[in-house]
Design an enzyme around this catalytic site. Sequence first.
Site, PDB file in Angstrom:
ATOM      1  N   ASP A 263      -0.364   4.300   1.264  1.00 45.29           N
ATOM      2  CA  ASP A 263      -1.254   4.722   2.515  1.00 45.29           C
ATOM      3  C   ASP A 263      -0.212   4.823   3.644  1.00 45.29           C
ATOM      4  OD1 ASP A 263      -3.281   2.200   2.825  1.00 45.29           O
ATOM      5  OD2 ASP A 263      -2.071   2.949   3.870  1.00 45.29           O
TER       6      ASP A 263
ATOM      7  N   ALA B 267     -10.687  -7.254   8.111  1.00 46.78           N
ATOM      8  CA  ALA B 267      -9.371  -7.439   8.222  1.00 46.78           C
ATOM      9  C   ALA B 267      -9.933  -7.263  10.351  1.00 46.78           C
ATOM     10  CB  ALA B 267      -8.424  -6.216   7.857  1.00 46.78           C
TER      11      ALA B 267
ATOM     12  N   CYS C 247      11.011  20.474 -10.800  1.00 53.47           N
ATOM     13  CA  CYS C 247      12.409  19.535  -9.497  1.00 53.47           C
ATOM     14  C   CYS C 247      12.269  20.607  -9.284  1.00 53.47           C
ATOM     15  CB  CYS C 247      13.251  18.803 -10.922  1.00 53.47           C
ATOM     16  SG  CYS C 247      14.450  18.032  -9.211  1.00 53.47           S
TER      17      CYS C 247
ATOM     18  N   HIS D 214       6.103  -0.676  -2.642  1.00 51.47           N
ATOM     19  CA  HIS D 214       5.377  -0.390  -4.288  1.00 51.47           C
ATOM     20  C   HIS D 214       5.714   1.282  -3.264  1.00 51.47           C
ATOM     21  CE1 HIS D 214       3.148  -4.339  -5.518  1.00 51.47           C
ATOM     22  NE2 HIS D 214       4.383  -4.202  -5.630  1.00 51.47           N
TER      23      HIS D 214
ATOM     24  N   ASN E  10       0.797  -1.434   0.160  1.00 53.41           N
ATOM     25  CA  ASN E  10       0.637   0.511  -0.063  1.00 53.41           C
ATOM     26  C   ASN E  10       1.158   0.794  -0.235  1.00 53.41           C
ATOM     27  OD1 ASN E  10      -2.026  -1.913   0.233  1.00 53.41           O
ATOM     28  ND2 ASN E  10      -2.047  -1.624   2.733  1.00 53.41           N
TER      29      ASN E  10
ATOM     30  N   ASN F 265      -8.037 -12.887   5.158  1.00 49.90           N
ATOM     31  CA  ASN F 265      -8.433 -12.463   3.942  1.00 49.90           C
ATOM     32  C   ASN F 265      -9.916 -11.942   4.471  1.00 49.90           C
ATOM     33  OD1 ASN F 265      -7.388 -10.250   1.624  1.00 49.90           O
ATOM     34  ND2 ASN F 265      -8.145 -12.621   0.529  1.00 49.90           N
ATOM     35  N   LEU F 266     -10.281 -11.897   3.495  1.00 47.94           N
ATOM     36  CA  LEU F 266     -12.064 -10.880   3.321  1.00 47.94           C
ATOM     37  C   LEU F 266     -12.289 -12.431   3.274  1.00 47.94           C
ATOM     38  CD1 LEU F 266     -14.376  -9.484   4.257  1.00 47.94           C
ATOM     39  CD2 LEU F 266     -14.205  -8.574   1.783  1.00 47.94           C
ATOM     40  N   GLU F 267     -11.728 -13.266   1.530  1.00 46.60           N
ATOM     41  CA  GLU F 267     -12.256 -14.346   1.309  1.00 46.60           C
ATOM     42  C   GLU F 267     -10.608 -15.076   0.647  1.00 46.60           C
ATOM     43  OE1 GLU F 267     -14.504 -11.866  -2.266  1.00 46.60           O
ATOM     44  OE2 GLU F 267     -12.556 -11.073  -2.682  1.00 46.60           O
TER      45      GLU F 267
ATOM     46  N   CYS G 109      12.509  12.820  -8.688  1.00 44.08           N
ATOM     47  CA  CYS G 109      12.640  13.093 -10.220  1.00 44.08           C
ATOM     48  C   CYS G 109      12.604  11.928 -11.115  1.00 44.08           C
ATOM     49  CB  CYS G 109      13.210  14.542 -10.308  1.00 44.08           C
ATOM     50  SG  CYS G 109      13.711  15.532 -11.790  1.00 44.08           S
TER      51      CYS G 109
HETATM   52  C1  BV8 Z   1       8.006  -6.387 -11.056  1.00 45.94           C
HETATM   53  C2  BV8 Z   1       1.253   1.247  -6.963  1.00 45.94           C
HETATM   54  C3  BV8 Z   1       9.150  -6.760 -12.745  1.00 45.94           C
HETATM   55  C4  BV8 Z   1       0.260   2.305  -7.710  1.00 45.94           C
HETATM   56  C5  BV8 Z   1       0.926  -1.632  -7.721  1.00 45.94           C
HETATM   57  C6  BV8 Z   1       2.070 -11.903 -15.619  1.00 45.94           C
HETATM   58  C7  BV8 Z   1       2.035 -12.841 -14.799  1.00 45.94           C
HETATM   59  C8  BV8 Z   1       2.780 -12.443 -13.617  1.00 45.94           C
HETATM   60  C9  BV8 Z   1       3.465 -11.482 -13.733  1.00 45.94           C
HETATM   61  C10 BV8 Z   1       3.720 -10.238 -14.636  1.00 45.94           C
HETATM   62  C11 BV8 Z   1       2.666 -10.499 -15.520  1.00 45.94           C
HETATM   63  N1  BV8 Z   1       2.836 -10.073 -16.396  1.00 45.94           N
HETATM   64  C12 BV8 Z   1       3.569  -8.258 -15.656  1.00 45.94           C
HETATM   65  C13 BV8 Z   1       3.938  -9.107 -14.571  1.00 45.94           C
HETATM   66  C14 BV8 Z   1       4.508  -8.608 -13.490  1.00 45.94           C
HETATM   67  C15 BV8 Z   1       3.424  -7.289 -12.543  1.00 45.94           C
HETATM   68  C16 BV8 Z   1       2.407  -7.796 -11.581  1.00 45.94           C
HETATM   69  O1  BV8 Z   1       2.235  -8.696 -11.330  1.00 45.94           O
HETATM   70  N2  BV8 Z   1       1.049  -8.007 -12.911  1.00 45.94           N
HETATM   71  C17 BV8 Z   1      -0.412  -8.927 -12.535  1.00 45.94           C
HETATM   72  C18 BV8 Z   1      -1.335  -8.133 -12.106  1.00 45.94           C
HETATM   73  C19 BV8 Z   1      -0.412 -10.074 -12.546  1.00 45.94           C
HETATM   74  N3  BV8 Z   1       4.001  -6.661 -11.432  1.00 45.94           N
HETATM   75  C20 BV8 Z   1       4.436  -5.966 -11.402  1.00 45.94           C
HETATM   76  O2  BV8 Z   1       4.843  -5.124 -12.364  1.00 45.94           O
HETATM   77  C21 BV8 Z   1       5.673  -5.515 -10.464  1.00 45.94           C
HETATM   78  N4  BV8 Z   1       6.949  -5.564 -10.410  1.00 45.94           N
HETATM   79  O3  BV8 Z   1       6.781  -7.103 -11.493  1.00 45.94           O
HETATM   80  O4  BV8 Z   1       8.895  -5.738 -11.786  1.00 45.94           O
HETATM   81  C22 BV8 Z   1      11.355  -6.038 -13.288  1.00 45.94           C
HETATM   82  C23 BV8 Z   1      12.248  -7.034 -12.954  1.00 45.94           C
HETATM   83  C24 BV8 Z   1      12.902  -6.529 -14.152  1.00 45.94           C
HETATM   84  C25 BV8 Z   1      13.121  -5.253 -14.235  1.00 45.94           C
HETATM   85  C26 BV8 Z   1      11.783  -4.529 -14.061  1.00 45.94           C
HETATM   86  C27 BV8 Z   1      10.762  -4.655 -13.561  1.00 45.94           C
HETATM   87  C28 BV8 Z   1       4.812  -4.696 -10.227  1.00 45.94           C
HETATM   88  C29 BV8 Z   1       3.764  -3.950  -9.525  1.00 45.94           C
HETATM   89  C30 BV8 Z   1       3.421  -2.934  -8.685  1.00 45.94           C
HETATM   90  C31 BV8 Z   1       2.835  -2.243  -9.768  1.00 45.94           C
HETATM   91  N5  BV8 Z   1       1.736  -1.341  -8.674  1.00 45.94           N
HETATM   92  N6  BV8 Z   1       0.676  -0.035  -7.100  1.00 45.94           N
HETATM   93  C32 BV8 Z   1      -0.204   2.440  -7.523  1.00 45.94           C
HETATM   94  O5  BV8 Z   1      -0.303   2.029  -5.711  1.00 45.94           O
HETATM   95  O6  BV8 Z   1      -1.792   3.440  -6.357  1.00 45.94           O
HETATM   96  S1  BV8 Z   1       0.623  -2.864  -7.649  1.00 45.94           S
HETATM   97  C33 BV8 Z   1      -1.501  -2.767  -7.603  1.00 45.94           C
HETATM   98  O7  BV8 Z   1      -1.180  -3.658  -6.743  1.00 45.94           O
HETATM   99  C34 BV8 Z   1      -1.300  -2.113  -4.928  1.00 45.94           C
HETATM  100  O8  BV8 Z   1       0.193  -2.051  -4.928  1.00 45.94           O
HETATM  101  C35 BV8 Z   1      -1.681  -3.779  -4.425  1.00 45.94           C
HETATM  102  O9  BV8 Z   1      -1.637  -3.056  -3.354  1.00 45.94           O
HETATM  103  C36 BV8 Z   1      -1.627  -4.066  -5.347  1.00 45.94           C
HETATM  104  C37 BV8 Z   1      -1.993  -5.469  -5.473  1.00 45.94           C
HETATM  105  O10 BV8 Z   1      -3.513  -5.435  -4.793  1.00 45.94           O
HETATM  106  P1  BV8 Z   1      -3.802  -6.059  -3.395  1.00 45.94           P
HETATM  107  O11 BV8 Z   1      -3.100  -4.733  -2.878  1.00 45.94           O
HETATM  108  O12 BV8 Z   1      -3.983  -7.160  -3.259  1.00 45.94           O
HETATM  109  O13 BV8 Z   1      -5.259  -5.363  -3.356  1.00 45.94           O
HETATM  110  P2  BV8 Z   1      -6.647  -5.834  -4.328  1.00 45.94           P
HETATM  111  O14 BV8 Z   1      -7.419  -5.044  -4.608  1.00 45.94           O
HETATM  112  O15 BV8 Z   1      -6.192  -6.363  -5.238  1.00 45.94           O
HETATM  113  O16 BV8 Z   1      -7.208  -7.317  -3.344  1.00 45.94           O
HETATM  114  C38 BV8 Z   1      -7.632  -6.432  -1.256  1.00 45.94           C
HETATM  115  C39 BV8 Z   1      -7.852  -8.006  -1.067  1.00 45.94           C
HETATM  116  O17 BV8 Z   1      -9.053  -7.569   0.072  1.00 45.94           O
HETATM  117  C40 BV8 Z   1      -8.751  -8.520  -1.509  1.00 45.94           C
HETATM  118  O18 BV8 Z   1      -8.694  -9.666  -1.757  1.00 45.94           O
HETATM  119  C41 BV8 Z   1     -10.227  -8.524  -1.386  1.00 45.94           C
HETATM  120  O19 BV8 Z   1     -10.540  -9.627  -0.815  1.00 45.94           O
HETATM  121  C42 BV8 Z   1      -9.244  -8.016   0.794  1.00 45.94           C
HETATM  122  N7  BV8 Z   1     -10.456  -7.132   1.259  1.00 45.94           N
HETATM  123  C43 BV8 Z   1     -11.306  -6.287   1.140  1.00 45.94           C
HETATM  124  N8  BV8 Z   1     -11.477  -5.757   2.374  1.00 45.94           N
HETATM  125  C44 BV8 Z   1     -11.156  -6.498   2.941  1.00 45.94           C
HETATM  126  C45 BV8 Z   1      -9.957  -7.478   3.068  1.00 45.94           C
HETATM  127  N9  BV8 Z   1      -9.961  -8.338   3.173  1.00 45.94           N
HETATM  128  C46 BV8 Z   1      -9.709  -7.531   4.644  1.00 45.94           C
HETATM  129  N10 BV8 Z   1     -11.010  -7.125   5.349  1.00 45.94           N
HETATM  130  C47 BV8 Z   1     -10.913  -6.433   4.276  1.00 45.94           C
HETATM  131  N11 BV8 Z   1     -12.717  -5.326   4.639  1.00 45.94           N
END
Ligand code: BV8
Length: 242
Positions: free
Chosen positions: A99, A227, A141, A114, A97, A209-211, A122
């Site tokens: 935040d 949570a 900058c 992240h 996160n 997790n929620l699910e 910059c």
């Molecule tokens: C990298 C910043 C390598 C922005 C974010 C194909 C297959 C596998 C991987 C990849 C692929 N293609 C590309 C990739 C890599 C890619 C990736 O994984 N893509 C995914 C979508 C397939 N990853 C990347 O690009 C990462 N970098 O791999 O670099 C590299 C190597 C060499 C050189 C250069 C690079 C970078 C990833 C970071 C991207 N930036 N955020 C911003 O935040 O504004 S990611 C974004 O997703 C956030 O950071 C977020 O935190 C993150 C994960 O999401 P979650 O936090 O899990 O949130 P989500 O909504 O998904 O889930 C919420 C969960 O909470 C749910 O399960 C829900 O049930 C639960 N919930 C809801 N309410 C509650 C609860 N639980 C408890 N209580 C509740 N009340």
Amino acid sequence: MHQDVGQGCIVVLTGAGISKESGIDTFRDEDGLWSKFDLEEVATIEAWHRDKRKVLDFYNQGLTWFQGANIRPNAAHEALARLEREWPGEVLVVTQNIDLLHEGAGSKNVLHMHGQAGKIRCMVCETIIDSDMRLDVETLCPHCGARGQLRPHVVWFGEMPLRMDEIYAALDRCRLFMSVGTSGMVYPAAGFVQHVRQRVPRAHTVELNLEPSDGHSLFQERIYGPATEVVPAYIEKVLTGG
Ligand code: BV8
């Protein structure tokens, strides 16, 4: 299962779900951010080069969400801060996160893999600046004077997350790996549980997790619910050996 954690290192991975009950939208839930924005257009390095204004507008809008008066740490953030205060060993919160609610609850050992709100960087001189100013394509900058090269200090898709060496070193010495509020869909964070299972056989792994997340079957223990309910209850058990 957590009794044999001893006084070892505890690593807690958190995602957007831990902040949901504080009023911050998640990404992939039904009403989540990615249902309103196309991540390819607002959260990738290609998007930045293609349309900076759109990326900066998304980020500026996100800032207003975090700065809402009613956005405060919830009982789950507070429970993790209590764990850090009362656990005799090391506790590291690795959060996806941006935040600052973990810090707001009192956690000190927090690693934003992240990036984080309130910091900008910059693209020319790489200076990281504490600022929650709104950014636009004309902003200069303050260090090198470059125009329109200031970006959020946030890791976009396709960019390497921050301090990965430190994270893997902590995973390699952990006795308990907790995953809280994440869908387990974004790598490398989603791969941490696999890393622990393969490299640290004595460690216990638990998902709260929620699910069920994408990687739920990899966890030895799985607890589902909001949570603010399941995390304080689990922390109580860890601290009292219950
Ligand atoms: C990298 C910043 C390598 C922005 C974010 C194909 C297959 C596998 C991987 C990849 C692929 N293609 C590309 C990739 C890599 C890619 C990736 O994984 N893509 C995914 C979508 C397939 N990853 C990347 O690009 C990462 N970098 O791999 O670099 C590299 C190597 C060499 C050189 C250069 C690079 C970078 C990833 C970071 C991207 N930036 N955020 C911003 O935040 O504004 S990611 C974004 O997703 C956030 O950071 C977020 O935190 C993150 C994960 O999401 P979650 O936090 O899990 O949130 P989500 O909504 O998904 O889930 C919420 C969960 O909470 C749910 O399960 C829900 O049930 C639960 N919930 C809801 N309410 C509650 C609860 N639980 C408890 N209580 C509740 N009340």
